[in-house]
Motif scaffolding. Structure first.
Motif, PDB file in Angstrom:
ATOM      1  N   ASP A 134       0.901  -1.177   0.061  1.00 22.71           N
ATOM      2  CA  ASP A 134       0.019   0.206  -0.084  1.00 22.71           C
ATOM      3  C   ASP A 134       0.845   1.250  -0.030  1.00 22.71           C
ATOM      4  O   ASP A 134       1.952   1.483   0.690  1.00 22.71           O
ATOM      5  CB  ASP A 134      -0.898   0.104   1.155  1.00 22.71           C
ATOM      6  N   ASP A 205      -2.952   0.555  -4.468  1.00 21.05           N
ATOM      7  CA  ASP A 205      -3.196  -0.710  -3.751  1.00 21.05           C
ATOM      8  C   ASP A 205      -2.327  -1.615  -4.768  1.00 21.05           C
ATOM      9  O   ASP A 205      -3.027  -1.868  -5.886  1.00 21.05           O
ATOM     10  CB  ASP A 205      -4.506  -1.370  -3.724  1.00 21.05           C
ATOM     11  N   LYS A 207      -1.381  -4.797  -4.900  1.00 19.02           N
ATOM     12  CA  LYS A 207      -1.909  -6.061  -5.103  1.00 19.02           C
ATOM     13  C   LYS A 207      -3.065  -6.132  -6.325  1.00 19.02           C
ATOM     14  O   LYS A 207      -2.949  -7.159  -6.971  1.00 19.02           O
ATOM     15  CB  LYS A 207      -2.265  -6.923  -3.989  1.00 19.02           C
ATOM     16  N   SER A 208      -3.864  -5.164  -6.217  1.00 18.73           N
ATOM     17  CA  SER A 208      -5.010  -5.200  -6.927  1.00 18.73           C
ATOM     18  C   SER A 208      -4.677  -4.262  -8.088  1.00 18.73           C
ATOM     19  O   SER A 208      -5.829  -4.373  -8.919  1.00 18.73           O
ATOM     20  CB  SER A 208      -6.294  -4.844  -6.251  1.00 18.73           C
ATOM     21  N   ALA A 209      -3.810  -3.577  -8.143  1.00 11.58           N
ATOM     22  CA  ALA A 209      -3.356  -2.641  -9.096  1.00 11.58           C
ATOM     23  C   ALA A 209      -4.400  -1.539  -9.176  1.00 11.58           C
ATOM     24  O   ALA A 209      -4.783  -1.184 -10.270  1.00 11.58           O
ATOM     25  CB  ALA A 209      -3.081  -3.209 -10.443  1.00 11.58           C
ATOM     26  N   GLU A 210      -5.101  -1.105  -8.092  1.00 13.97           N
ATOM     27  CA  GLU A 210      -6.309  -0.044  -7.999  1.00 13.97           C
ATOM     28  C   GLU A 210      -5.613   1.292  -7.188  1.00 13.97           C
ATOM     29  O   GLU A 210      -4.857   1.184  -6.489  1.00 13.97           O
ATOM     30  CB  GLU A 210      -7.210  -0.737  -7.279  1.00 13.97           C
ATOM     31  N   TRP A 211      -5.932   2.274  -8.144  1.00 16.46           N
ATOM     32  CA  TRP A 211      -5.678   3.593  -7.402  1.00 16.46           C
ATOM     33  C   TRP A 211      -7.036   4.287  -7.186  1.00 16.46           C
ATOM     34  O   TRP A 211      -8.042   4.284  -7.963  1.00 16.46           O
ATOM     35  CB  TRP A 211      -5.097   4.412  -8.573  1.00 16.46           C
ATOM     36  N   ARG A 212      -7.044   5.033  -5.926  1.00 11.45           N
ATOM     37  CA  ARG A 212      -8.108   5.694  -5.725  1.00 11.45           C
ATOM     38  C   ARG A 212      -7.578   6.941  -4.814  1.00 11.45           C
ATOM     39  O   ARG A 212      -6.599   7.048  -4.412  1.00 11.45           O
ATOM     40  CB  ARG A 212      -9.238   4.830  -5.020  1.00 11.45           C
TER      41      ARG A 212
END
Ligand SMILES: [Zn+2]
Length: 234
Positions: A134, A205, A207-212
């Protein structure tokens, strides 16, 4: 050209020459920031080379800031690199002398001390953090009255569990992403380009390749940045 000139006549302060500070410093030096001050008390360790990309195997054991200075000047000899090999507790004087501050440290005591100095001197603070998978990046810019500071988000008296990369580990490329984002925001602030990442916390994140991004609001009762107490801090 105008932006380049602004960069050349600017000064940045980087606290921490580790996983975040290394990529941030590389991009700022390569971009042509005039003066870069880097503070870190540690020495280069072989086990950190996967993320501390300024260093090579032959700099193991050397003070990080010294190895950083030679690596940065190899990229751009025009940049005046000031290397401070010490742990700093009061950042006021250093912060007062620069245009932008990058928090690339790994502990809350340093983060809060740096925040206090940036609030008191009204200097934009580009904050970055990465642990495990993270990462978080945001800008605290108290030149805008309604802007939050680091303590609005993480109160100084909060019970926090100090987790550091040295014990918990961190996904190395993620520190590169966060550090590069810090450099990007710093360059934007210096050159006056676009919208700074202020009032928003970017969360990656891996691991999930997510940006927020989540909104960060000012705490009107924040003891660090709400009117009265700031005056009391001097
Ligand atoms: Zn605050």
């Amino acid at each position: 050209m105008e932006g380049q000139e602004k960069l050349r006549s600017s000064a940045a302060l980087i606290i921490g020459a580790g996983g975040l500070g290394c990529p941030a410093a590389l991009y700022l030096a390569a971009a042509g920031v005039g003066r870069l001050t880097i503070a870190d008390s540690d020495k280069v360790d072989l086990t950190n080379l996967q993320r501390q990309i300024l260093y090579r195997t032959d700099s193991v054991g050397a003070p990080k800031v010294e190895a950083a200075r030679s690596a940065l000047n190899a990229v751009n000899p025009e940049v005046a690199v000031v290397a401070l090999q010490k742990r700093i507790h009061d950042f006021s004087e250093l912060v007062a002398k620069v245009d932008v501050v990058l928090d690339c440290s790994d502990n809350f005591a340093t983060r809060h001390a740096l925040n206090r100095a940036c609030v008191s001197k009204k200097k934009p603070l580009v904050s970055g953090a990465a642990i495990r998978f993270d990462a978080q990046v945001t800008v605290f810019d108290l030149r805008t009255k309604s802007a939050p500071c680091y303590a609005c988000l993480f109160p100084e008296d909060a019970e926090v569990e100090e987790v550091q990369c040295s014990t918990m580990g961190v996904f190395a490329p993620l520190t590169g992403i966060a550090g590069a984002m810090q450099a990007m925001e710093a360059i934007k602030l210096i050159a006056g380009i676009g919208e700074p990442l202020a009032g928003r916390l970017m969360i990656v994140d891996a691991k999930s390749a997510e940006w927020r991004s989540v909104k960060v609001s000012k705490d009107p009762a924040c003891p660090v940045c709400s009117g009265k107490q700031v005056a009391a801090l001097g």
